[in-house]
Structure formats: structure tokens, C-alpha cells
Design an enzyme around this catalytic site. Sequence first.
Site, PDB file in Angstrom:
ATOM      1  N   ARG A  59       0.803  -1.235   0.000  1.00 42.66           N
ATOM      2  CA  ARG A  59       0.000   0.000   0.000  1.00 42.66           C
ATOM      3  C   ARG A  59       0.827   1.272   0.000  1.00 42.66           C
ATOM      4  O   ARG A  59       0.455   2.233  -0.660  1.00 42.66           O
ATOM      5  CB  ARG A  59      -1.087  -0.051   1.055  1.00 42.66           C
ATOM      6  CG  ARG A  59      -0.879   0.317   2.413  1.00 42.66           C
ATOM      7  CD  ARG A  59      -1.704  -0.526   3.350  1.00 42.66           C
ATOM      8  NE  ARG A  59      -1.276  -1.912   3.281  1.00 42.66           N
ATOM      9  CZ  ARG A  59      -2.095  -2.945   3.245  1.00 42.66           C
ATOM     10  NH1 ARG A  59      -3.365  -2.777   3.279  1.00 42.66           N
ATOM     11  NH2 ARG A  59      -1.598  -4.157   3.188  1.00 42.66           N
ATOM     12  N   THR A  60       1.969   1.286   0.682  1.00 42.37           N
ATOM     13  CA  THR A  60       2.765   2.524   0.701  1.00 42.37           C
ATOM     14  C   THR A  60       3.275   2.834  -0.706  1.00 42.37           C
ATOM     15  O   THR A  60       3.235   3.977  -1.160  1.00 42.37           O
ATOM     16  CB  THR A  60       3.934   2.378   1.690  1.00 42.37           C
ATOM     17  OG1 THR A  60       3.393   2.029   2.968  1.00 42.37           O
ATOM     18  CG2 THR A  60       4.724   3.664   1.824  1.00 42.37           C
ATOM     19  N   ARG A 109      12.129   3.144   0.573  1.00 41.85           N
ATOM     20  CA  ARG A 109      11.909   2.241   1.722  1.00 41.85           C
ATOM     21  C   ARG A 109      13.128   1.330   1.782  1.00 41.85           C
ATOM     22  O   ARG A 109      13.574   0.794   0.754  1.00 41.85           O
ATOM     23  CB  ARG A 109      10.652   1.412   1.528  1.00 41.85           C
ATOM     24  CG  ARG A 109      10.576   0.284   2.555  1.00 41.85           C
ATOM     25  CD  ARG A 109       9.227  -0.338   2.634  1.00 41.85           C
ATOM     26  NE  ARG A 109       8.264   0.582   3.225  1.00 41.85           N
ATOM     27  CZ  ARG A 109       7.049   0.190   3.623  1.00 41.85           C
ATOM     28  NH1 ARG A 109       6.665  -1.052   3.491  1.00 41.85           N
ATOM     29  NH2 ARG A 109       6.219   1.055   4.160  1.00 41.85           N
TER      30      ARG A 109
HETATM   31  C1  NCD Z   1       3.568  -0.609   7.893  1.00 43.24           C
HETATM   32  C2  NCD Z   1       5.035  -0.692   7.553  1.00 43.24           C
HETATM   33  O1  NCD Z   1       5.417  -1.125   6.470  1.00 43.24           O
HETATM   34  O2  NCD Z   1       5.799  -0.316   8.433  1.00 43.24           O
HETATM   35  N1  NCD Z   1       2.712  -0.792   6.787  1.00 43.24           N
HETATM   36  C3  NCD Z   1       2.542   0.167   5.853  1.00 43.24           C
HETATM   37  O3  NCD Z   1       3.344   1.049   5.664  1.00 43.24           O
HETATM   38  N2  NCD Z   1       1.399   0.111   5.171  1.00 43.24           N
HETATM   39  C4  NCD Z   1       3.177  -1.452   9.012  1.00 43.24           C
HETATM   40  C5  NCD Z   1       3.327  -2.926   8.875  1.00 43.24           C
HETATM   41  O4  NCD Z   1       4.011  -3.442   8.001  1.00 43.24           O
HETATM   42  O5  NCD Z   1       2.747  -3.601   9.731  1.00 43.24           O
END
Ligand code: NCD
Length: 312
Positions: A59-60, A109
Site C-alpha cells: 500500500r505505501t 523504503r
Molecule cells: C507498515 C510498515 O510497512 O511499516 N505498513 C505500511 O506502511 N502500510 C506497518 C506494517 O508493516 O505492519
Amino acid sequence: MEQLSVNHLLGIKYLKEADVQLIFETADRFKEVINRPIKKVPSLRDITIANLFFENSTRTKLSFELAEKRLSADVINFSASQSSVNKGETLIDTVKNILAMKVDVVVMRHPNPGAALFLSKNVDACIINAGDGTHEHPSQALLDAYSIKEKLGDLRGKKIAIVGDILHSRVALSNIFALKMLGAEVMLCGPKSLIPKYHEALGVSVSTDLMKTLKWCDAANMLRVQSERMDLNYFPSTREYAQLYGLNAKKLMSLKKDIILLHPGPINRGVEITSDVADSKNAIILDQVENGVAIRMAIIYLLVAKLNIPST
Ligand code: NCD
């Protein structure tokens, strides 16, 4: 035009309250845009953005990519599993090669805490941290705080619980910084083994009792158990975790008050939260997803405004 005090988004820790308010006001405008029949603005027509994901994300990554496209930026995507990183290339070499293709903004990321900060000191581009290991996930904390504010109003004095695997969660740390900055009271709740001692120095309270925490709070952020980061057994079994720290409809009903529930996703249905609770009217999980695009549009738009690119 009002401007951010920073040139990169590395963590909430580096922001001032005025920055957060400016991001929220800008997101309000973009939220209106993405609800129009034509969801796009030409603001970043001359800008190229690289999304570099050295760690898995659904999703990110989609949310950033959509935000960039709604702003009319050119977008390139890179995933570590399909790259030369596996051939031994260093992070700086990988990124410098990408920047040689004239990229203005890097959204990254990475599994290592501090990777975004390191990059910002070594390459000439605007860096947005989309999660650096267990450290920070600033855009998630901003969309969480924005979503809570949308439901409950000003965060000053609001009681917010962060429940679950605090130790391995970058969402927790960024949320603590953002919520405290906006004047909320924060309580962490989970098994002792998953709450680091140093968090208490951040001015939050800590509880190991889920029901007590839920009775106290106005909103609870139910974090995922990050099994992929666990090198030890932090609790006896997933079943026991779900019994003690998982939220189900029976526990929610017994509160006899309405609280709102957040989850950053991906959800482990039946572990931190049961399906009926995740799909209940208390949960604002899909609002978080919608607001995520508006918040990321605001972040990118405001950071690009600081790049001093001559307009064509
Ligand atoms: C989070 C992450 O990646 O830190 N999720 C996200 O960004 N949608 C939290 C998670 O992975 O639980």
C-alpha cells in the site's frame, strides 16, 4: 507561499508543528482534488520521481505512486528484488546511477534504520523516507494523525493508544512523535517484551492491560505483529497473543463507548484484530488509505516547492 522548514522528509523527529499543520492544510486541498471526476492537477509536470523499494510494500508503494501521478509527475519504480543490488552494488552507487537519469525526488523504503538520512547526506536529490527498518515511517504517522483529526477534531488532549508490537514498528515511533507534537496523550500497550524501555523517555505511558488501555483511549492504533523482524520468541504463541492483545467484537462491545480504530495494514485478521472489528463502523482503515494519497501529495508538493527548479 508558506514553506516547510525541511528539504527532505526523513522522520517526524525533524519536523516542527507548523510543518505538520501546513502538510494537513495542503492535504485538505488535495483530498478535494482526488474526489473530483478529474482527479489530477498539473503541479509537478516537470518533475521526475523515483520510488526505490528495497523492502516489500503494497500500500505505501501504490499510495506514493498514485500521489505522484495525481500531481502529474513522471514516475520510475525500482524494487530491490529485481535490481543489481543483488549483484553487490552499494546503495549510493545504485541511487547515483538513477539520479544520473535526472531524477528530482527519491522516495525510499529500506530495511536499515538511518538509510534515508544517509542518502540525504550523500546524493543531490530530495529524499522522502517511506520506512527505514524499525526506525521511522513519517508519511504513515502523518496520515494516521490526519485521519484521527478528521474524526475527533483537534488532537490536543485526545487520548490515543498504540497497541501491539511497538518494538519492531516504525509506525509506532513516528506516531509517538507526531501525536505528542500535536498535543495528544499517548499510551503504549502490549506484552512487556514488545515495548522498549527507552520509549518511556518520550513522554508516553505504558500498559500491559488491553482492556484498561481501550477504556482510557479515544482512538487505538492496532499494530501488526511484525513476525518477519523477530529473531526471538517474544511471546509464547500467536493464539495467546490474540487472546491477550487482539481486539474482537466482544471486547469492543464491553467498552460501552465508541472508540475509533486504526490499522496501518497489512492486517493479520484474527491476530491483532478480528474480521468483524476490522470491518466495523469503528474502524477507519479505509479512510486512512484514502487520506494517505492526499497526505503524500501534500508532502511531495511542498518538498518540490523547495527544490528551486526553474519553471519552463
Ligand atoms: C507498515 C510498515 O510497512 O511499516 N505498513 C505500511 O506502511 N502500510 C506497518 C506494517 O508493516 O505492519
